[in-house]
Design a protein around this motif. Sequence first.
Motif, PDB file in Angstrom:
ATOM      1  N   ARG A  86       0.815  -1.220   0.000  1.00  0.00           N
ATOM      2  CA  ARG A  86       0.000   0.000   0.000  1.00  0.00           C
ATOM      3  C   ARG A  86       0.848   1.269   0.000  1.00  0.00           C
ATOM      4  O   ARG A  86       0.434   2.280  -0.550  1.00  0.00           O
ATOM      5  CB  ARG A  86      -0.931   0.003   1.216  1.00  0.00           C
ATOM      6  CG  ARG A  86      -1.920  -1.157   1.233  1.00  0.00           C
ATOM      7  CD  ARG A  86      -2.796  -1.101   2.469  1.00  0.00           C
ATOM      8  NE  ARG A  86      -2.032  -1.185   3.705  1.00  0.00           N
ATOM      9  CZ  ARG A  86      -1.609  -2.328   4.246  1.00  0.00           C
ATOM     10  NH1 ARG A  86      -1.876  -3.478   3.665  1.00  0.00           N
ATOM     11  NH2 ARG A  86      -0.931  -2.322   5.387  1.00  0.00           N
ATOM     12  N   ASP A  87       2.005   1.216   0.651  1.00  0.00           N
ATOM     13  CA  ASP A  87       2.882   2.380   0.708  1.00  0.00           C
ATOM     14  C   ASP A  87       3.231   2.816  -0.724  1.00  0.00           C
ATOM     15  O   ASP A  87       3.689   2.013  -1.522  1.00  0.00           O
ATOM     16  CB  ASP A  87       4.159   2.006   1.468  1.00  0.00           C
ATOM     17  CG  ASP A  87       5.083   3.188   1.688  1.00  0.00           C
ATOM     18  OD1 ASP A  87       5.516   3.795   0.682  1.00  0.00           O
ATOM     19  OD2 ASP A  87       5.417   3.490   2.846  1.00  0.00           O
ATOM     20  N   PRO A  88       2.997   4.089  -1.080  1.00  0.00           N
ATOM     21  CA  PRO A  88       3.238   4.535  -2.463  1.00  0.00           C
ATOM     22  C   PRO A  88       4.652   4.255  -2.956  1.00  0.00           C
ATOM     23  O   PRO A  88       4.855   3.951  -4.135  1.00  0.00           O
ATOM     24  CB  PRO A  88       2.953   6.039  -2.399  1.00  0.00           C
ATOM     25  CG  PRO A  88       2.028   6.202  -1.237  1.00  0.00           C
ATOM     26  CD  PRO A  88       2.453   5.164  -0.241  1.00  0.00           C
ATOM     27  N   ARG A  89       5.645   4.348  -2.063  1.00  0.00           N
ATOM     28  CA  ARG A  89       7.021   4.097  -2.482  1.00  0.00           C
ATOM     29  C   ARG A  89       7.240   2.619  -2.796  1.00  0.00           C
ATOM     30  O   ARG A  89       7.870   2.265  -3.794  1.00  0.00           O
ATOM     31  CB  ARG A  89       7.984   4.551  -1.383  1.00  0.00           C
ATOM     32  CG  ARG A  89       7.903   6.046  -1.058  1.00  0.00           C
ATOM     33  CD  ARG A  89       8.578   6.365   0.249  1.00  0.00           C
ATOM     34  NE  ARG A  89       7.943   5.663   1.361  1.00  0.00           N
ATOM     35  CZ  ARG A  89       8.365   5.713   2.632  1.00  0.00           C
ATOM     36  NH1 ARG A  89       9.434   6.447   2.928  1.00  0.00           N
ATOM     37  NH2 ARG A  89       7.725   5.076   3.578  1.00  0.00           N
ATOM     38  N   LEU A  90       6.693   1.766  -1.956  1.00  0.00           N
ATOM     39  CA  LEU A  90       6.809   0.329  -2.199  1.00  0.00           C
ATOM     40  C   LEU A  90       5.979  -0.095  -3.399  1.00  0.00           C
ATOM     41  O   LEU A  90       6.377  -0.979  -4.165  1.00  0.00           O
ATOM     42  CB  LEU A  90       6.379  -0.450  -0.952  1.00  0.00           C
ATOM     43  CG  LEU A  90       7.452  -0.713   0.112  1.00  0.00           C
ATOM     44  CD1 LEU A  90       7.978   0.602   0.687  1.00  0.00           C
ATOM     45  CD2 LEU A  90       6.899  -1.583   1.233  1.00  0.00           C
ATOM     46  N   LEU A  91       4.822   0.550  -3.554  1.00  0.00           N
ATOM     47  CA  LEU A  91       3.970   0.221  -4.694  1.00  0.00           C
ATOM     48  C   LEU A  91       4.659   0.585  -6.002  1.00  0.00           C
ATOM     49  O   LEU A  91       4.520  -0.123  -7.009  1.00  0.00           O
ATOM     50  CB  LEU A  91       2.637   0.960  -4.577  1.00  0.00           C
ATOM     51  CG  LEU A  91       1.600   0.661  -5.662  1.00  0.00           C
ATOM     52  CD1 LEU A  91       1.246  -0.827  -5.676  1.00  0.00           C
ATOM     53  CD2 LEU A  91       0.344   1.496  -5.438  1.00  0.00           C
ATOM     54  N   ARG A  92       5.410   1.659  -5.992  1.00  0.00           N
ATOM     55  CA  ARG A  92       6.161   2.047  -7.194  1.00  0.00           C
ATOM     56  C   ARG A  92       7.164   0.953  -7.566  1.00  0.00           C
ATOM     57  O   ARG A  92       7.314   0.603  -8.741  1.00  0.00           O
ATOM     58  CB  ARG A  92       6.872   3.372  -6.941  1.00  0.00           C
ATOM     59  CG  ARG A  92       7.606   3.921  -8.151  1.00  0.00           C
ATOM     60  CD  ARG A  92       8.375   5.179  -7.810  1.00  0.00           C
ATOM     61  NE  ARG A  92       9.119   5.663  -8.965  1.00  0.00           N
ATOM     62  CZ  ARG A  92      10.221   6.398  -8.881  1.00  0.00           C
ATOM     63  NH1 ARG A  92      10.695   6.748  -7.681  1.00  0.00           N
ATOM     64  NH2 ARG A  92      10.835   6.808  -9.972  1.00  0.00           N
ATOM     65  N   ILE A  93       7.843   0.414  -6.559  1.00  0.00           N
ATOM     66  CA  ILE A  93       8.797  -0.665  -6.803  1.00  0.00           C
ATOM     67  C   ILE A  93       8.074  -1.917  -7.293  1.00  0.00           C
ATOM     68  O   ILE A  93       8.505  -2.567  -8.260  1.00  0.00           O
ATOM     69  CB  ILE A  93       9.586  -0.982  -5.517  1.00  0.00           C
ATOM     70  CG1 ILE A  93      10.442   0.205  -5.106  1.00  0.00           C
ATOM     71  CG2 ILE A  93      10.454  -2.228  -5.709  1.00  0.00           C
ATOM     72  CD1 ILE A  93      11.109   0.049  -3.747  1.00  0.00           C
ATOM     73  N   ALA A  94       6.971  -2.247  -6.628  1.00  0.00           N
ATOM     74  CA  ALA A  94       6.229  -3.450  -6.991  1.00  0.00           C
ATOM     75  C   ALA A  94       5.707  -3.372  -8.419  1.00  0.00           C
ATOM     76  O   ALA A  94       5.782  -4.353  -9.177  1.00  0.00           O
ATOM     77  CB  ALA A  94       5.071  -3.667  -6.013  1.00  0.00           C
ATOM     78  N   ASN A  95       5.190  -2.218  -8.814  1.00  0.00           N
ATOM     79  CA  ASN A  95       4.692  -2.059 -10.176  1.00  0.00           C
ATOM     80  C   ASN A  95       5.819  -2.201 -11.194  1.00  0.00           C
ATOM     81  O   ASN A  95       5.645  -2.800 -12.266  1.00  0.00           O
ATOM     82  CB  ASN A  95       4.005  -0.702 -10.341  1.00  0.00           C
ATOM     83  CG  ASN A  95       2.633  -0.669  -9.701  1.00  0.00           C
ATOM     84  OD1 ASN A  95       1.958  -1.685  -9.608  1.00  0.00           O
ATOM     85  ND2 ASN A  95       2.206   0.507  -9.258  1.00  0.00           N
ATOM     86  N   ALA A  96       6.985  -1.656 -10.864  1.00  0.00           N
ATOM     87  CA  ALA A  96       8.131  -1.758 -11.776  1.00  0.00           C
ATOM     88  C   ALA A  96       8.579  -3.211 -11.926  1.00  0.00           C
ATOM     89  O   ALA A  96       8.882  -3.664 -13.033  1.00  0.00           O
ATOM     90  CB  ALA A  96       9.287  -0.898 -11.262  1.00  0.00           C
TER      91      ALA A  96
END
Length: 268
Positions: free
Chosen positions: A156-166
């Motif tokens: 859920r964390d936007p920073r972690l979500l950015r990594i997960a999406n990448a």
Amino acid sequence: MAGPPESPFDADTEEERPLLIAVAHGEPDSLVAESHSHAYGQLAGAWRGLLTLGTETGQWVVPAVHAVWIPPHQVHSGRSHGPFDGWCVYIRPSICRDLPDRPVTMRTSGLLREAVLRMAQWKGQPLDDIRLPLAQVILNEIRTLPAESLGLPMPRDPRLLRIANALAEHPEDDRDLHAWASWAGVATRTLSRRFVSETGFTFTAWRQRARLLRSLEMLTENTPVTSVALDLGYDSISAFIALFRRTFGVTPGEYVRNATRVGNKQLF
């Protein structure tokens, strides 16, 4: 993952809605469904090909002989990978109360698949005394299907979500934890700790899972096993095969052969 037939689902009241409707369909090319939702619960399965379901909280992969359960009003999108033969069962909302309240992948039974295909031939006709027993068989089978671990929960964390999406887009990216933390502007320890708390997986295990789920897509598209292993960044072909077998119970080659045999089933 197209929506169900329009007319039976336009009823104003719960009592007027069908108990369930089965639909079987084939797509010669890839199937894409943008984000949508519907009041009915939905079980979507595949005879041939691979289906990926996405929600705001995760992604689910649906290989042949599996299905994904989508609760009523759950916003979701879907896409197939290459030609696709599939089926859906739409269930009246009130009947869904004892079914999971979140998406989950299930291993289907031969009985369920045959019953669904039989019911799909009725084209949404009312369930009379002759048809109702088969509908009950379908519901009973769905209630007892074993869950399968083919999901990829998203943080859920936007920073972690950015990594997960990448990583979901490019699971072969082999940057280490420190490099990803720097790229996303988050402390390494925070990244490591929050990945576990928000997804249930360590960063390394999550990335491995993303690679394995992508490998299913590639195998379904007839990509050679050697190319799958190397393109996804595995150190060796044998390491990929061993991990695949440990996770899915079959080798990549056996998975392809099994999917091909299931895919020979005629829908109509």
